[in-house]
Design a protein around this motif. Structure first.
Motif, short mmCIF file in Angstrom:
data_model
loop_
_atom_site.label_atom_id
_atom_site.label_comp_id
_atom_site.label_asym_id
_atom_site.label_seq_id
_atom_site.Cartn_x
_atom_site.Cartn_y
_atom_site.Cartn_z
N THR A 168 87.98 -4.93 77.39
CA THR A 168 86.93 -5.88 77.47
C THR A 168 85.53 -5.37 77.77
O THR A 168 84.38 -5.93 77.66
N ALA A 169 85.65 -4.40 78.98
CA ALA A 169 84.80 -3.36 79.39
C ALA A 169 83.84 -2.97 78.45
O ALA A 169 82.26 -2.97 78.40
N ALA A 170 84.48 -2.11 77.42
CA ALA A 170 83.55 -1.78 76.20
C ALA A 170 83.00 -3.04 75.25
O ALA A 170 81.75 -2.74 74.86
N TRP A 171 83.65 -4.13 75.21
CA TRP A 171 82.88 -5.12 74.58
C TRP A 171 81.60 -5.54 75.25
O TRP A 171 80.68 -5.87 74.84
N GLU A 172 81.88 -5.72 76.66
CA GLU A 172 80.87 -6.18 77.30
C GLU A 172 79.48 -5.09 77.25
O GLU A 172 78.40 -5.40 77.30
N VAL A 173 79.83 -3.58 77.25
CA VAL A 173 78.77 -2.90 77.32
C VAL A 173 78.00 -3.02 75.69
O VAL A 173 76.85 -2.91 75.77
N MET A 174 78.86 -3.32 74.71
CA MET A 174 78.11 -3.58 73.41
C MET A 174 77.45 -4.74 73.44
O MET A 174 76.22 -4.73 72.90
N ASP A 175 77.98 -5.79 74.13
CA ASP A 175 77.27 -7.29 74.36
C ASP A 175 75.76 -7.06 74.76
O ASP A 175 75.04 -7.80 74.48
N VAL A 176 75.96 -6.27 75.78
CA VAL A 176 74.84 -5.91 76.67
C VAL A 176 73.60 -5.37 75.94
O VAL A 176 72.62 -5.52 75.87
N LEU A 177 74.01 -3.96 75.59
CA LEU A 177 73.16 -2.93 74.93
C LEU A 177 72.83 -3.45 73.50
O LEU A 177 71.76 -2.95 73.04
N GLY A 178 73.60 -4.36 72.90
CA GLY A 178 73.30 -4.69 71.54
C GLY A 178 73.63 -3.56 70.38
O GLY A 178 73.44 -3.69 69.35
N GLU A 179 74.10 -2.45 71.07
CA GLU A 179 74.64 -1.15 70.23
C GLU A 179 75.82 -0.48 70.99
O GLU A 179 76.09 -0.82 72.28
N SER A 180 76.33 0.53 70.47
CA SER A 180 77.37 1.33 71.05
C SER A 180 76.36 2.49 71.73
O SER A 180 75.58 2.91 71.00
N THR A 195 91.74 5.37 77.26
CA THR A 195 92.43 4.83 76.28
C THR A 195 91.99 3.70 75.87
O THR A 195 91.75 3.18 74.70
N ALA A 196 91.77 2.60 76.96
CA ALA A 196 91.23 1.22 76.57
C ALA A 196 90.03 1.19 76.24
O ALA A 196 89.67 0.55 75.19
N TYR A 197 89.19 1.89 76.65
CA TYR A 197 87.74 1.93 76.14
C TYR A 197 87.54 2.23 74.62
O TYR A 197 86.79 1.86 73.90
N TRP A 198 88.45 3.23 74.43
CA TRP A 198 88.39 3.76 72.96
C TRP A 198 88.87 2.60 72.14
O TRP A 198 88.40 2.47 70.98
N LYS A 199 90.04 2.05 72.46
CA LYS A 199 90.50 0.90 71.78
C LYS A 199 89.32 -0.13 71.68
O LYS A 199 89.48 -0.84 70.39
N GLY A 200 88.66 -0.55 72.70
CA GLY A 200 87.98 -1.57 72.42
C GLY A 200 86.74 -1.29 71.78
O GLY A 200 86.34 -2.20 70.79
N THR A 202 86.83 1.04 69.22
CA THR A 202 86.81 0.92 67.73
C THR A 202 87.26 -0.22 67.30
O THR A 202 87.18 -0.40 66.06
N ALA A 203 87.77 -1.12 68.09
CA ALA A 203 88.27 -2.54 67.48
C ALA A 203 86.91 -3.19 66.85
O ALA A 203 87.05 -4.12 65.98
N VAL A 204 85.65 -2.85 67.29
CA VAL A 204 84.55 -3.59 66.58
C VAL A 204 83.78 -2.30 65.83
O VAL A 204 82.35 -2.40 65.83
N GLU A 205 84.41 -1.23 65.51
CA GLU A 205 83.79 -0.19 64.79
C GLU A 205 82.64 0.52 65.31
O GLU A 205 81.90 1.17 64.56
N ALA A 206 82.60 0.68 66.61
CA ALA A 206 81.79 1.19 67.12
C ALA A 206 82.41 2.75 67.70
O ALA A 206 83.46 2.68 68.03
N ALA A 207 81.46 3.60 67.71
CA ALA A 207 82.16 4.99 68.34
C ALA A 207 81.46 5.81 69.06
O ALA A 207 80.78 6.98 68.56
N PRO A 208 81.17 5.44 70.27
CA PRO A 208 80.62 6.67 71.11
C PRO A 208 81.39 7.82 71.32
O PRO A 208 82.57 7.71 71.27
#
Ligand code: F0G
Length: 343
Positions: A168-180, A195-200, A202-208
């Motif tokens: 969920t931390a990765a999702w929050e980052v994208m929700d706030v930045l509006g991008e990966s 491992t968890a950030y990468w899963k988060g 890629t689950a929304v097709e973003a790839a930092p």
């Protein structure tokens, strides 16, 4: 203004997480942590750098995101106890969420190697604590044996619910930045978080690019070999045989990222820089990610950089106090104070 609008990571991301209508939700309203701009750091590296302040979670570390889900699912499965090995933060979080759930917590810790704030939390929340004359890696082996043969749910990040909640931390980052972001940097210990950030992501097709950093004396992934006697001032990541080793290398390789070492000196310099130049007090392990970005700034691709600061500085008051010079107390008179201030 609705000050109560944040309702914890399970409620906020319910449709993406493995919970059902009957899952009892054990939450302390974790998540929703600040993504803070870091102007001094941005200036140094020539990118927009943001700090994800995971020390703002209820127990002061990122562990709460995965713990809310792991303990909720354990309760749903009828568990009466949870158990973990820990360098400190996992045990603090497990103890708090178990207390909230009304079940027992058992924690196995490397004796003398857990920072004072974390130990205080496990004690106060009523965990049963077993210090061992051994490392975190020994403690993890023991807790795996314990939970295989006794009635306690394992809540280390080998438990997939920990990873699911943590993403969920990765999702929050994208929700706030509006991008990966272009790069996401974090410290690596047992390797669950990367491992968890990468899963988060890629689950929304973003790839930092995922950039992970290990302490020089505890860098098994960088060297490709287990470290028998890991050593670093950053006790949170004093780990020689990470459980999610494969997850970390997969995140690195699939994202075109890197996992590198930073020295204790680089960690402490960055720890002080964050506190004095950004006003942010994190624990030493957290500073490793920023130290790594500073060290490898020439390799940054264009675009924003996010560094996760995994735990609050108050977790480890010993390091803070021993790195400063207080001096002897002076007489309670203005002339004595002025003399000390050299005014
Ligand atoms: N930063 C802090 C403050 C931590 O407590 C940990 C891990 C890490 C980074 C590394 O995260 O293990 O997912 O790669 N702490 C665990 C614990 C091991 O027991 O509290 P990781």
């Amino acid at each position: 203004m609705d000050l109560n609008r944040w309702s914890g990571v399970i409620a906020e991301y319910r449709e993406r997480l493995p919970v059902g209508p009957d899952t009892p939700i054990v939450t302390l309203l974790e998540g929703g942590t600040p993504l803070l701009e870091a102007p001094a750091l941005s200036e140094l590296v020539g990118r927009d750098v943001y700090l994800k302040l995971e020390g703002s979670n209820p127990t002061g570390s990122f562990k709460d995101r995965g713990m809310t889900l792991a303990v909720s699912k354990a309760l749903e499965d009828g568990a009466t106890a949870v158990a973990c090995a820990s360098t400190g933060n996992t045990s603090a979080s497990a103890a708090a969420y178990a207390a909230r759930a009304g079940i027992a917590a058992i924690v196995i810790l490397p004796a003398g190697m857990v920072a004072g704030g974390k130990l205080a939390q496990a004690i106060v929340h009523g965990a049963t604590i077993v210090p061992i004359d051994g490392s975190f890696d020994d403690a993890l082996s023991l807790v795996l044996e314990l939970t295989a043969t006794h009635d306690a749910a394992l809540v280390n990040s080998i438990n997939p619910y920990r990873i699911d909640g943590q993403q969920t931390a990765a999702w929050e980052v994208m929700d706030v930045l509006g991008e990966s972001p272009a790069v996401h940097a974090l410290p690596v210990g047992n390797a669950g978080n990367i491992t968890a950030y990468w899963k988060g992501y890629t689950a929304v097709e973003a790839a930092p690019q995922m950039w992970g950093f290990q302490a020089a004396g505890a860098a098994p992934i960088v060297h490709g070999a287990i470290v028998d006697d890991p050593e670093t001032i950053a006790t949170a990541i004093r780990i020689g045989n990470p459980a999610s080793w494969d997850g970390a290398t997969a995140a690195r390789d699939a994202s075109g990222g890197r996992i590198e070492v930073v020295t204790d000196e680089e960690i402490l310099d960055t720890y002080r820089f964050l506190a004095t130049a950004e006003g942010v007090f994190c624990e030493p392990a957290s500073a490793a990610a920023v130290a790594g970005v500073l060290k490898h700034r020439d390799a940054l691709p264009p675009g924003p950089v996010v560094c996760t600061l995994t735990g609050h500085g108050l977790k480890d008051p010993e390091t803070a106090v021993t790195t400063g010079q207080l001096g002897e107390p002076v007489a309670p008179r203005l002339d004595a104070v002025l003399e000390r201030l050299e005014l």
